[in-house]
Write a protein that holds these residues in place. Structure first.
Motif, mmCIF file in Angstrom:
data_model
loop_
_atom_site.group_PDB
_atom_site.id
_atom_site.type_symbol
_atom_site.label_atom_id
_atom_site.label_comp_id
_atom_site.label_asym_id
_atom_site.label_seq_id
_atom_site.Cartn_x
_atom_site.Cartn_y
_atom_site.Cartn_z
ATOM 1 N N HIS A 148 39.652 10.694 -35.819
ATOM 2 C CA HIS A 148 38.431 10.155 -36.430
ATOM 3 C C HIS A 148 38.657 9.692 -37.864
ATOM 4 O O HIS A 148 37.921 8.829 -38.358
ATOM 5 N N LEU A 149 39.663 10.229 -38.534
ATOM 6 C CA LEU A 149 39.896 9.887 -39.938
ATOM 7 C C LEU A 149 40.899 8.759 -40.123
ATOM 8 O O LEU A 149 41.122 8.317 -41.253
ATOM 9 N N THR A 150 41.524 8.302 -39.047
ATOM 10 C CA THR A 150 42.536 7.252 -39.152
ATOM 11 C C THR A 150 42.062 5.991 -38.438
ATOM 12 O O THR A 150 41.070 6.003 -37.700
ATOM 13 N N HIS A 151 42.812 4.905 -38.633
ATOM 14 C CA HIS A 151 42.458 3.618 -38.036
ATOM 15 C C HIS A 151 43.734 2.897 -37.608
ATOM 16 O O HIS A 151 44.825 3.158 -38.126
ATOM 17 N N GLY A 152 43.577 1.989 -36.657
ATOM 18 C CA GLY A 152 44.679 1.140 -36.242
ATOM 19 C C GLY A 152 45.837 1.913 -35.646
ATOM 20 O O GLY A 152 45.666 2.836 -34.843
ATOM 21 N N ARG A 153 47.048 1.521 -36.084
ATOM 22 C CA ARG A 153 48.246 2.145 -35.533
ATOM 23 C C ARG A 153 48.355 3.609 -35.928
ATOM 24 O O ARG A 153 48.878 4.426 -35.158
ATOM 25 N N SER A 154 47.858 3.970 -37.082
ATOM 26 C CA SER A 154 47.889 5.377 -37.499
ATOM 27 C C SER A 154 47.075 6.245 -36.545
ATOM 28 O O SER A 154 47.453 7.382 -36.250
ATOM 29 N N ARG A 155 45.973 5.714 -36.054
ATOM 30 C CA ARG A 155 45.162 6.468 -35.092
ATOM 31 C C ARG A 155 45.932 6.696 -33.799
ATOM 32 O O ARG A 155 45.854 7.778 -33.203
#
Length: 416
Positions: A148-155
């Motif tokens: 929930h705290l990350t976005h894109g490739r990091s997620r």
């Protein structure tokens, strides 16, 4: 003890004794020329105590069981585990297995050099397995927070790392404590018992609870057009509350399994027969199952409130019941039925998705009609609910037959 002292499971013992050369003696006796005496009915004769004592031969085969038994019921449980039934006991001139076990126990106890062992200690709570059962839920919560705290490739990386961590923690929790299949400090599981290959089907069922409903809804609407974004409000929604509740449910599953083991051991010590034990342990099995479902429902309520998702009680409770019953049977050595039922449940869920996509081919439009009618009437979660519910009912019926046997809770035989 030599290999001749053991009898394979499921093979009834022979009531005939053996001579020094290993050939069965006739129950009617023999003359010096090897011919039967006149006037003796060979078919109607009964075994006699003496050189051809069938009970003595049976005691020799199960010498270790007789020497370590603390009461006749423990011997009866061991005989039952080796496939000896009441019909087999009748060939030893006993009305049932427990009566046969009483004679074996009494004849061993008359040996003054034999010390009756103390009853096995009740299984204890160890801090090691308690912490291990809490680990999957904690890591799953941390993984969801990272997603929930990350976005894109990091997620994507966070989701993959979290899934791997939860899988390893769950594997560790299932290798120690009440959910372990090879524990030697408690009754039930037998080291080396054959296990069903259930991991792929378990992974599929968990993955379906996470992504399956969203995929099914999109497929019926003509999609999906994009990959899942890892959020509950995306085009391919992800429902994380069921997975979090199941991961947290590892702890109450272990506690209720420990409670079942401890109470069953006590009932085994005080019961006076196999039927008496079966009657007393059946309510314990049902109570343990209901207690776990109540704990899982509470965890689902908490998970849904924290994540802001709808609490799908029927879907999660049926899936949790299926996993819990499958693990209980596996820990007690009954691995075939859980493997078959889990495979069937995963296959049905996969077939439901496959028929929806196959209906897009020319001439196959009717394939999706049953699934579409089901989803339209009761929602997308009705497919896993009905599938896992039917599978759980099958395992529940199987459990009430298998785990009411004294042999399922008898102390494991020592390694030879």
């Amino acid at each position: 003890m030599s290999a001749s002292d053991r009898t394979g499971p499921g093979k009834p013992e022979s009531a005939s004794g053996s001579t020094g050369l290993g050939k069965p003696e006739s129950a009617s006796g023999s003359t010096g020329l090897g011919k039967s005496e006149p006037g003796v009915d060979r078919a109607g004769s009964t075994p006699r105590r003496g050189a051809a004592d069938p009970v003595k031969a049976l005691m020799h085969r199960h010498r270790g069981l007789c020497e370590r038994a603390v009461d006749p019921l423990e011997i009866a449980a061991g005989l039952e585990a080796h496939g000896i039934t009441d019909r087999t006991a009748a060939r030893f001139r006993h009305r049932d297995v427990f009566s046969l076990a009483e004679e074996m126990y009494a004849r061993v106890s008359r040996d003054g050099d034999t010390t009756v062992p103390a009853p096995p200690a009740a299984p204890r709570v160890h801090a090691g397995w308690v912490l291990l059962t809490l680990l999957p839920g904690a890591l799953c919560a941390a993984a969801l927070a990272a997603v929930h705290l990350t976005h894109g490739r990091s997620r994507l990386f966070a989701a993959a790392a979290g899934a791997l961590a939860v899988a390893l923690a769950l594997r560790a929790a299932l290798r120690r404590g009440p959910l372990s299949r090879t524990g030697t400090d408690r009754p039930g599981p037998r080291p080396g018992a054959a296990s069903g290959w259930t991991t792929p089907w378990t992974v599929w069922l968990v993955a379906y609870s996470l992504l399956g409903n969203g995929l099914l809804g999109n497929a019926l609407a003509g999609g999906p057009d994009t990959l899942p974004t890892g959020t509950a409000d995306g085009p391919w929604p992800l429902t994380a509350a069921p997975v979090l509740a199941l991961a947290l449910g590892c702890a109450p599953a272990a506690w209720t399994a420990h409670l079942l083991t401890a109470r069953a051991s006590r009932k085994l010590a005080v019961s006076r027969g196999l039927e008496d034990f079966a009657t007393s342990v059946r309510p314990l099995l049902i109570g343990t199952f209901v207690l776990f479902l109540c704990a899982l429902a509470a965890l689902l309520t908490l998970s849904s409130a924290v994540l802001g998702e709808r609490a799908a009680y029927p879907q999660v409770l049926t899936l949790g019941a299926l996993f819990f019953l499958a693990r209980l049977l596996t820990t007690h050595g009954f691995t075939y039925a859980p493997a078959v039922v889990l495979t069937a449940a995963a296959t049905v869920e996969a077939a439901a998705l496959a028929t929806v996509f196959a209906s897009r081919l020319p001439g196959f439009g009717l394939l999706a009609t049953p699934v579409e009618a089901l989803v339209t009437t009761w929602g997308a979660d009705s497919v896993p609910t009905l599938t896992c519910g039917a599978a759980a009912l099958a395992l529940l019926a199987h459990m009430t037959r298998k785990l009411t046997r004294a042999s399922a809770h008898a102390p494991p035989e020592p390694a030879r």
